[in-house]
Design a protein around this motif. Structure first.
Motif, mmCIF file in Angstrom:
data_model
loop_
_atom_site.group_PDB
_atom_site.id
_atom_site.type_symbol
_atom_site.label_atom_id
_atom_site.label_comp_id
_atom_site.label_asym_id
_atom_site.label_seq_id
_atom_site.Cartn_x
_atom_site.Cartn_y
_atom_site.Cartn_z
ATOM 1 N N LYS A 89 0.838 -1.212 0.000
ATOM 2 C CA LYS A 89 0.000 0.000 0.000
ATOM 3 C C LYS A 89 0.870 1.260 0.000
ATOM 4 O O LYS A 89 0.559 2.251 -0.673
ATOM 5 N N GLY A 90 1.967 1.224 0.762
ATOM 6 C CA GLY A 90 2.879 2.361 0.772
ATOM 7 C C GLY A 90 3.500 2.594 -0.585
ATOM 8 O O GLY A 90 3.653 3.741 -1.026
ATOM 9 N N ARG A 91 3.853 1.514 -1.262
ATOM 10 C CA ARG A 91 4.407 1.617 -2.618
ATOM 11 C C ARG A 91 3.412 2.274 -3.562
ATOM 12 O O ARG A 91 3.760 3.152 -4.362
ATOM 13 N N ARG A 92 2.155 1.860 -3.468
ATOM 14 C CA ARG A 92 1.119 2.468 -4.316
ATOM 15 C C ARG A 92 0.927 3.942 -3.993
ATOM 16 O O ARG A 92 0.709 4.763 -4.879
ATOM 17 N N ALA A 93 1.013 4.275 -2.698
ATOM 18 C CA ALA A 93 0.870 5.674 -2.291
ATOM 19 C C ALA A 93 2.023 6.520 -2.833
ATOM 20 O O ALA A 93 1.818 7.645 -3.312
ATOM 21 N N VAL A 94 3.240 5.982 -2.773
ATOM 22 C CA VAL A 94 4.419 6.700 -3.303
ATOM 23 C C VAL A 94 4.255 6.942 -4.802
ATOM 24 O O VAL A 94 4.480 8.054 -5.301
ATOM 25 N N LEU A 95 3.864 5.898 -5.525
ATOM 26 C CA LEU A 95 3.652 6.039 -6.973
ATOM 27 C C LEU A 95 2.538 7.035 -7.272
ATOM 28 O O LEU A 95 2.622 7.820 -8.218
ATOM 29 N N GLY A 96 1.482 7.026 -6.453
ATOM 30 C CA GLY A 96 0.368 7.944 -6.667
ATOM 31 C C GLY A 96 0.756 9.394 -6.469
ATOM 32 O O GLY A 96 0.395 10.259 -7.272
ATOM 33 N N VAL A 97 1.515 9.672 -5.401
ATOM 34 C CA VAL A 97 1.959 11.050 -5.147
ATOM 35 C C VAL A 97 2.865 11.523 -6.273
ATOM 36 O O VAL A 97 2.751 12.655 -6.758
ATOM 37 N N TRP A 98 3.768 10.641 -6.707
ATOM 38 C CA TRP A 98 4.664 11.005 -7.815
ATOM 39 C C TRP A 98 3.866 11.292 -9.088
ATOM 40 O O TRP A 98 4.120 12.288 -9.774
ATOM 41 N N ALA A 99 2.905 10.419 -9.405
ATOM 42 C CA ALA A 99 2.097 10.604 -10.612
ATOM 43 C C ALA A 99 1.312 11.913 -10.553
ATOM 44 O O ALA A 99 1.231 12.647 -11.546
ATOM 45 N N ASP A 100 0.735 12.228 -9.393
ATOM 46 C CA ASP A 100 -0.019 13.482 -9.256
ATOM 47 C C ASP A 100 0.872 14.691 -9.516
ATOM 48 O O ASP A 100 0.504 15.609 -10.243
ATOM 49 N N ARG A 101 2.065 14.694 -8.930
ATOM 50 C CA ARG A 101 2.964 15.842 -9.105
ATOM 51 C C ARG A 101 3.426 15.975 -10.556
ATOM 52 O O ARG A 101 3.491 17.079 -11.094
ATOM 53 N N GLU A 102 3.768 14.837 -11.157
ATOM 54 C CA GLU A 102 4.203 14.876 -12.551
ATOM 55 C C GLU A 102 3.093 15.378 -13.465
ATOM 56 O O GLU A 102 3.328 16.173 -14.377
ATOM 57 N N LEU A 103 1.874 14.913 -13.216
ATOM 58 C CA LEU A 103 0.751 15.323 -14.068
ATOM 59 C C LEU A 103 0.425 16.801 -13.904
ATOM 60 O O LEU A 103 0.113 17.475 -14.893
ATOM 61 N N LEU A 179 -1.652 10.414 -21.672
ATOM 62 C CA LEU A 179 -1.315 10.615 -20.253
ATOM 63 C C LEU A 179 -2.121 9.682 -19.358
ATOM 64 O O LEU A 179 -1.602 9.142 -18.372
ATOM 65 N N VAL A 180 -3.396 9.487 -19.692
ATOM 66 C CA VAL A 180 -4.231 8.562 -18.907
ATOM 67 C C VAL A 180 -3.645 7.153 -18.969
ATOM 68 O O VAL A 180 -3.532 6.458 -17.945
ATOM 69 N N THR A 181 -3.241 6.725 -20.156
ATOM 70 C CA THR A 181 -2.661 5.388 -20.318
ATOM 71 C C THR A 181 -1.369 5.245 -19.519
ATOM 72 O O THR A 181 -1.142 4.236 -18.850
ATOM 73 N N ASN A 182 -0.530 6.280 -19.561
ATOM 74 C CA ASN A 182 0.780 6.198 -18.914
ATOM 75 C C ASN A 182 0.728 6.365 -17.403
ATOM 76 O O ASN A 182 1.524 5.752 -16.680
ATOM 77 N N PHE A 183 -0.175 7.203 -16.909
ATOM 78 C CA PHE A 183 -0.150 7.553 -15.489
ATOM 79 C C PHE A 183 -1.292 6.953 -14.670
ATOM 80 O O PHE A 183 -1.158 6.818 -13.462
ATOM 81 N N VAL A 184 -2.399 6.644 -15.320
ATOM 82 C CA VAL A 184 -3.566 6.163 -14.572
ATOM 83 C C VAL A 184 -3.850 4.707 -14.899
ATOM 84 O O VAL A 184 -4.179 3.916 -14.019
ATOM 85 N N GLY A 185 -3.713 4.334 -16.159
ATOM 86 C CA GLY A 185 -4.119 3.005 -16.570
ATOM 87 C C GLY A 185 -5.626 2.940 -16.643
ATOM 88 O O GLY A 185 -6.325 3.952 -16.626
ATOM 89 N N ARG A 186 -6.145 1.755 -16.703
ATOM 90 C CA ARG A 186 -7.592 1.560 -16.777
ATOM 91 C C ARG A 186 -8.024 0.610 -15.676
ATOM 92 O O ARG A 186 -7.243 -0.209 -15.212
ATOM 93 N N PRO A 187 -9.294 0.677 -15.250
ATOM 94 C CA PRO A 187 -9.760 -0.252 -14.214
ATOM 95 C C PRO A 187 -9.467 -1.686 -14.601
ATOM 96 O O PRO A 187 -9.631 -2.075 -15.754
ATOM 97 N N GLY A 188 -9.015 -2.453 -13.613
ATOM 98 C CA GLY A 188 -8.720 -3.857 -13.866
ATOM 99 C C GLY A 188 -7.281 -4.107 -14.258
ATOM 100 O O GLY A 188 -6.871 -5.235 -14.440
ATOM 101 N N THR A 189 -6.465 -3.034 -14.423
ATOM 102 C CA THR A 189 -5.065 -3.223 -14.758
ATOM 103 C C THR A 189 -4.226 -3.013 -13.519
ATOM 104 O O THR A 189 -4.627 -2.365 -12.577
ATOM 105 N N THR A 190 -3.007 -3.539 -13.568
ATOM 106 C CA THR A 190 -2.059 -3.332 -12.469
ATOM 107 C C THR A 190 -0.900 -2.475 -12.942
ATOM 108 O O THR A 190 0.192 -2.527 -12.417
ATOM 109 N N GLN A 191 -1.135 -1.690 -13.970
ATOM 110 C CA GLN A 191 -0.099 -0.900 -14.590
ATOM 111 C C GLN A 191 0.437 0.169 -13.658
ATOM 112 O O GLN A 191 -0.291 0.833 -12.957
ATOM 113 N N GLU A 192 1.756 0.324 -13.669
ATOM 114 C CA GLU A 192 2.406 1.401 -12.927
ATOM 115 C C GLU A 192 2.605 2.586 -13.856
ATOM 116 O O GLU A 192 2.644 2.425 -15.072
#
Length: 196
Positions: A89-103, A179-192
């Motif tokens: 969960k922490g890993r996902r949170a780190v990736l999420g904060v990074w993605a938000d700032r980059e976007l 950008l959606v594909t690269n940073f968010v992915g789609r429901p049901g994916t485990t994409q980073e």
């Protein structure tokens, strides 16, 4: 009764340790791609290191010894699984904060808000698109890049559905969807996010 006490104490400490792990990972990462496991070796290290706090809590009596052998056998694997889940969960949170700032940075560089607002005002039926556009503005102000991006995508889709596609609208749509594909992915994916 002692088994119940031991399991309850373990659950309480596991919750506290899990929250501390997630919080520490996000704070230490500071919006960058660091302080999270990246490969199998690092995940194995998480499993090994998770046993340290458990052993200390057990020796100190903060987690009582269970009476039943079966319960004792299950408690350590449960602890390891809980810490592993907290790190995940922490890993996902780190990736999420990074993605938000980059976007937020990328959307600002592309001047997306100004361009979409101009297209939105020129097209008919602006009232129907005002809500997602306002959501995008609010999200940008709060530095929630992924929410802003999805709101922009919704505005573009509504404009194209109502009025067809213009050259500028198509260009914005292709950039936003990339950008959606690269940073968010789609429901049901485990994409980073790429770059992670």
């Amino acid at each position: 009764m002692r088994d119940v006490t031991a399991v309850s104490a373990e659950a309480a400490w596991l919750l506290l340790v899990g929250l501390a792990v997630v919080g520490a990972m996000v704070i230490l990462a500071d919006g960058r791609l660091r302080w999270y496991p990246r490969d199998l070796m690092q995940w194995c290290m998480v499993i090994v290191l998770a046993q340290g706090p458990y052993g200390m809590l057990l020796l100190s009596g903060l987690i009582p010894q269970a009476e039943t052998p079966a319960v004792r056998m299950v408690m350590l694997p449960t602890w390891i699984a809980g810490v592993w889940f907290a790190v995940w969960k922490g890993r996902r949170a780190v990736l999420g904060v990074w993605a938000d700032r980059e976007l937020v940075r990328i959307l600002g560089d592309l001047n997306v808000l100004t361009r979409i607002t101009a297209l939105h005002r020129r097209a008919e039926g602006a009232d129907a698109r005002e809500l997602p556009l306002q959501a995008a503005r609010t999200a940008l102000g709060r530095r929630r890049g992924r929410v802003a991006l999805l709101s922009f995508e919704k505005v573009i889709d509504q404009m194209e559905a109502d009025h067809g596609s213009t050259e500028e609208c198509s260009e914005l749509r292709s950039r936003i969807r990339a950008l959606v594909t690269n940073f968010v992915g789609r429901p049901g994916t485990t994409q980073e996010p790429r770059g992670a």
